[in-house]
Design an enzyme around this catalytic site. Structure first.
Site, mmCIF file in Angstrom:
data_model
loop_
_atom_site.group_PDB
_atom_site.id
_atom_site.type_symbol
_atom_site.label_atom_id
_atom_site.label_comp_id
_atom_site.label_asym_id
_atom_site.label_seq_id
_atom_site.Cartn_x
_atom_site.Cartn_y
_atom_site.Cartn_z
ATOM 1 N N THR B 156 -0.058 7.764 0.197
ATOM 2 C CA THR B 156 -1.379 7.387 1.117
ATOM 3 C C THR B 156 -2.123 9.155 1.176
ATOM 4 O O THR B 156 -1.376 10.226 1.287
ATOM 5 C CB THR B 156 -0.179 6.920 2.835
ATOM 6 O OG1 THR B 156 0.035 6.252 2.617
ATOM 7 C CG2 THR B 156 -1.849 6.904 3.985
ATOM 8 N N GLY B 195 6.292 11.611 5.298
ATOM 9 C CA GLY B 195 7.971 12.067 5.354
ATOM 10 C C GLY B 195 8.582 12.807 5.636
ATOM 11 O O GLY B 195 8.355 12.733 3.603
ATOM 12 N N GLU B 446 4.219 -0.922 4.827
ATOM 13 C CA GLU B 446 4.825 -1.711 4.243
ATOM 14 C C GLU B 446 3.872 -3.257 4.484
ATOM 15 O O GLU B 446 4.312 -3.881 4.363
ATOM 16 C CB GLU B 446 6.098 -2.760 4.513
ATOM 17 C CG GLU B 446 7.256 -1.420 4.918
ATOM 18 C CD GLU B 446 7.741 -0.877 3.248
ATOM 19 O OE1 GLU B 446 7.162 -1.637 2.085
ATOM 20 O OE2 GLU B 446 7.423 0.156 3.002
#
Lengths: 698, 698
Positions: B156, B195, B446
């Site tokens: 992302t 993350g 997702e």
């Protein structure tokens, strides 16, 4: 320990975002508008309010105590401590600038978070004003107005919220010493959730069961000192503290308190309504309790007005970001910018419009209804003072349903806006996360939103029975009984719409909302009176009925409000508002379609007209979207959102805010030495490629 | 400065709560159950899983690094630091006890929060396993398995989420040095939300546009070292940091990274699928991309299984608390306890049952469908390896709709449970607030839940067209085309139910769900193919259609799952599950009633039967409520909730947790001297009653 200077803050390279720049995009959006947002702004807020907003904003924007830049980074304790500074500074600024109460309220509106002193102003002072005699005013109110004592309002207990009659704390009158003894008999009798009580208040209005000569007279208010005015220590016989972290509202020290046979003087019993004769302990009844319903209506009217701001804030952020944010090139209908094909603004996707534009309409709906509620409140207060209670019942019942519906709608709207912002909606920098957390209690306090619907439905059933039994003559019909009356003239009538565009006719829309609410009332009354159903077994339908009635009121006030604004607004603004009202109506029908179909008033085909017209309205609103949120006039300081800035500089703002993240103030995290290095260096012995040789040197 | 010892922690007096004690109430509830919860527990989790749960639980419950008692009090930085300790300790425990991967996962399941190393296990390792050649496995995977390098997955970007093809980061091949140059051309090209990247990872899988000899081949994965393995400093040419606080997930250092012409060796290009010839820079295409869809199905099946736990956790807390919590004496039907009239348990109010019991049913529904998805995933993987892709399309389309529906249902269910807990649901001690915050991203990642519905609808439309054009022969029908086929046999058929009890018949219920989904598909295809409507303009209906299909699958798997469990469960357990399935079906019809009415399959009268039978089912489930959540077997350590404890000691637990609030560690708050005292003492000059004389001395 690091062998290099680790205190190097992380800075982003000075690069521009790709694609059309946010400020240019929003400028282009604003140029498209069919009306002048200023016109709507001036209509919604009077001149005085707007001047006040700007005057107060100019002051606090330059006050360190009102700085919001740390807001999203602070832990619980720091949040509370920062709020203390803001509260203290507010008192100082009020003195310095001779702020009126309205000025102070404006400052707290712009600050947009609760604080340790919030309940002092919102509950302690009003209670002392309304429920004290002159001696008590001198003793409690005067020092309270000067913040020489700071108070809170202690009603809710650990074991009891909604059921006030179930409160356990006792206040037993001791004739010998002319005192009351406040006592907490059980763990569940601990006062709980009390704002400002945790570490701040010196006094509390305590709701305790009044015990006179062994007789329990139920909960009554006492003004009780709980902390020393010398060193702030809790007084002996009192256990008081903070109830701990909450989902939101962590800038306030919500507290608990328990009393162990704690003595207070007779003067502490608030004698505004009921009274206790010194010595004999004789009880003197309070006057007509109905009067207090008036206050409830006032509080709820302001909650509905608050919903307007809540939805306006959320929509402003989501609409501006959705205009700036691009995702995918729409092959069938490619977007051009400076003669280049660029990705489509997410606001141009039907689903995004469907998710967001009705929320703007809901905000305007709440404005018109909130304003009408305040007007009726004042009219009713005047009436009641001359012994006329004719408006009260309808007003109170409607305000219950409206509080329930509108706050639920606000919470849903805020979260829908947050999700519509995609991944970045989850960042605190969106401004929507913390806002959602702080707003949420509105669905529970001032009456749980489910419990409230029973008050509304009970009134509707009563009205219906009256009309059905011809006990209500046509000339004494009010808003509610009037639509029940119309319904009963023809309970099997059907919606006259024969094409989609018919649903642009306010009368056709209002007719559908009236019929739906009336027929649901009929079903409820039938179940209760003829089918022997218990009230408890009908509470699911009861909640739906209350919602139907409240949605009718919202639409009705929206339509008439626009009517009455004919001469105050430019025709272009009126047209924009009319479209909003239509969208509110058709979108609501779509959401509640089952009710309308079950009532038999709408056919499935007419339902398809409603869907069709809703999409057309979304299309029509689209070019006005940004100006419709601009019209709410919410300053960037108030929004404090990277996504919702007036200038649309979304990505610059996200990265600037990220640079302030405390974790970024050091190159290498403090946990490295203890938690990461031991694992990584465990492998140093084994020879393995470590990339550095191949990357540019440090 | 305080002139007394201020470091006195606040302690509650040792008093009992009023009313029936929580432990006795829950014991009585458990005694009422019609089945043995253990039987259901053993059925849902195999013996091995339950043993593992207890074995791991016994270890970590005694590990300081796994202590949860501080969880609700920590600020962002402390949250991250505590998570580092837990991650490091997990690595040590895994060594010490020879934990398998499943053991490690169990520990993290029980810990129930993300952490800096989470993505290392969940994304970095799997990517290295699946997309590397042998040389890369030795270079990256081996040290990664030993935590000698720690990785994350960087896809992302600040400006791009859903649209992977729109990613901006480039990786240009440099033949001269056989290197790639990773570069971030704009601000929006910064990787974002990654993350473990913020302050932890030494390596990142970076998705970047592969540029070979000037040609753009789109996003491809590279394994890039980003921090020094000596001192953890970011390598030169890299700007990396934490993206700041989020609504939840604050135990993880989600990060950003920007590259300035950063060189990496050829070996960094993950060669598992596509390849780049050294020197020439020639591109070698990857094999069938379809294979990757299999993985997506696996991930989504696990998300659905996760929804089961999410709803089970929320329902366990809300149901146990609603059984213990009392509010109001029900005059029409007073509750007796030890021969005394006591307040009614809130779980005995119809609305509370209506709000909570269907959520238990949803949790069981997700269990059966999640299990079926995993079975189909395995079957499909076997098929694909032998070149048979027949199951893939249906499985992938259904998994999209199921992920969308179930995660949305979970978020709604968690919040409904929180609100059903009244005021205390807003306390962090309920365990529901932080849980909601951490669970929320599931509706966005997702695959955004709205975008996903388009994948499902596209497939449904395709199936419908095939069946309608008789292109699908009866023997090649799958689950989806089969119900479309049946629908087309009689598109105007109606529900045969003639009384409420008919809606206890699974076939009648399934028939309604099938007809609804098929007729919605027909309407969509008609609008697209015959009315010339654009796909974009239909996305609202498309989302509803996907939901209808997914709800049909949930019910269908629920019913067949119970069928197949005939021999594994006691008849009492089977009966309880059947009631759950019925409740899931009738409650869902009620929620989606408009669809069923518009389809013409249900009449308003039949709709009233559904409402009637739903209330009957709620009545029937009530005595089993506590045992139905007990059956999920979620330990107190996992729940970490004052309201949801197995022993029902709600109020004792609320007060114990409040004693741990840091603000309560001192009698007088630190802000007193600076922010409160100046205001209060400003009035000391003026003589005014200060109560202390009249209260007991300190």
């Amino acid at each position: 320990m690091a062998t290099f200077n680790n205190n190097v803050p992380t800075k982003f390279p000075k690069l521009a975002p790709r694609g059309p720049a946010g400020d240019l995009v929003l400028a282009a959006e604003r140029a498209k508008a069919s009306f002048d947002p200023q016109d709507l702004t001036k209509f919604m807020y009077d001149e005085e309010w707007l001047q006040r907003l700007n005057r107060i904003l100019n002051i606090i924007e330059n006050e360190p105590a009102f700085d919001k830049s740390e807001r999203y980074f602070l832990g619980r304790t720091d949040k509370v401590n920062q709020a203390y500074w803001k509260d203290k500074r507010t008192v100082e600024l009020a003195k310095k600038h001779n702020w009126t109460e309205a000025d102070v309220q404006m400052a707290s509106f712009l600050w947009d978070q609760s604080s340790p002193f919030s309940l002092h102003s919102s509950m302690f002072l009003p209670t002392l004003k309304n429920q004290t005699n002159d001696e008590q005013k001198k003793l409690f109110l005067e020092p309270a107005l000067k913040h020489q004592i700071i108070g809170c309002y202690a009603q809710t207990e650990l074991g009891h919220g909604s059921n006030v009659q179930g409160l356990e704390t006792t206040a037993t009158y001791i004739p010998e010493s002319n005192e009351f003894e406040i006592h907490s008999p059980t763990l569940t009798s601990s006062k709980w959730w009390i704002g400002g009580l945790g570490k701040t208040a010196t006094h509390a209005i305590v709701m305790a069961r009044l015990i006179l000569n062994g007789k329990d007279h139920g909960p009554h208010p006492f003004c009780v000192q709980i902390r020393s005015l010398e060193d702030h220590r809790p007084l002996k016989g009192i256990t008081v503290g903070d109830i701990g972290p909450k989902f939101g509202f962590n800038t306030t020290d919500n507290g608990f308190i328990m009393f162990e046979h704690f003595r207070i003087p007779h003067i502490s019993f608030l004698a505004g309504y009921a009274q206790v004769k010194p010595g004999s302990g004789e009880y003197v009844r309070p006057p007509n309790a109905k009067l207090s319903y008036g206050t409830m209506v006032y509080v709820r009217a302001n909650i509905v007005m608050g919903v307007r701001f809540a939805l306006a804030k959320a929509a402003t952020i989501a609409i501006r970001y959705s205009a700036v944010r691009n995702q995918f090139v729409d092959a069938t209908n490619p977007r051009k910018w400076e003669n280049k094909v660029v990705e489509t603004a997410v606001l141009d996707y039907t689903m995004q419009r469907y998710r967001l534009l009705p929320i703007i309409a809901q905000a305007y709906a709440c404005f018109f209804t909130g304003r009408e509620m305040l007007r009726l409140y004042n009219e009713n207060q005047k009436n009641m003072s001359s012994g006329n209670f004719s408006l009260l019942a309808d007003l109170h019942a409607s305000s219950s349903g409206l509080k329930s519906l509108c706050t639920t709608m606000a919470v849903q709207g805020i979260e829908d806006c947050r999700r519509a912002c995609g991944g970045h909606g989850y960042s605190m920098f969106s401004g929507l996360g913390l806002f959602y957390q702080d707003y949420l209690p509105n669905v529970t306090w001032e009456g749980d939103n489910y419990v409230l619907t029973q008050q509304t439905a009970r009134y509707l059933a009563k009205q219906f029975r009256g009309v059905a039994a011809n006990k209500t003559s046509e000339n004494e019909l009010n808003f509610t009984s009037a639509y029940m009356y119309d319904f009963l003239q023809n309970p099997s009538s059907q919606c006259p719409a024969t094409q989609a565009s018919d649903f642009l006719n306010p009368e056709i829309l209002l007719g559908a909302f009236r019929f739906r609410a009336a027929s649901m009332t009929q079903k409820l009354v039938h179940a209760l009176d003829n089918q022997g159903k218990s009230w408890n077994s009908m509470t699911v339908e009861i909640a739906r009925l209350s919602k139907a009635h409240a949605q009718l009121i919202l639409l009705s006030n929206f339509v008439s409000g626009i009517q009455n604004a004919r001469n105050e607004l430019a025709s272009t603004s009126l047209a924009a508002l009319k479209t909003m009202a239509m969208l509110f109506a058709t979108h609501t029908i779509e959401q509640e379609l089952a009710d309308f179909l079950v009532s038999g008033y709408l056919t499935p085909e007419q339902a398809s007209y409603v869907k069709e017209i809703t999409l057309e309205l979304l299309e029509k609103v689209r070019p006005d979207a940004v100006s419709l949120v601009d019209a709410f006039g919410l300053p960037d300081y108030y929004l404090h959102s990277a996504l919702g800035r007036y200038d649309g500089k979304v990505y610059e703002s996200m990265t600037e805010m990220a640079e302030n993240e405390p974790l970024n103030h050091k190159l290498v995290t403090d946990s490295y030495e203890e938690c990461i290095k031991p694992l990584i260096h465990a492998g140093k012995a084994e020879g393995r490629w470590n990339g550095e040789g191949m990357s540019a040197k440090l």
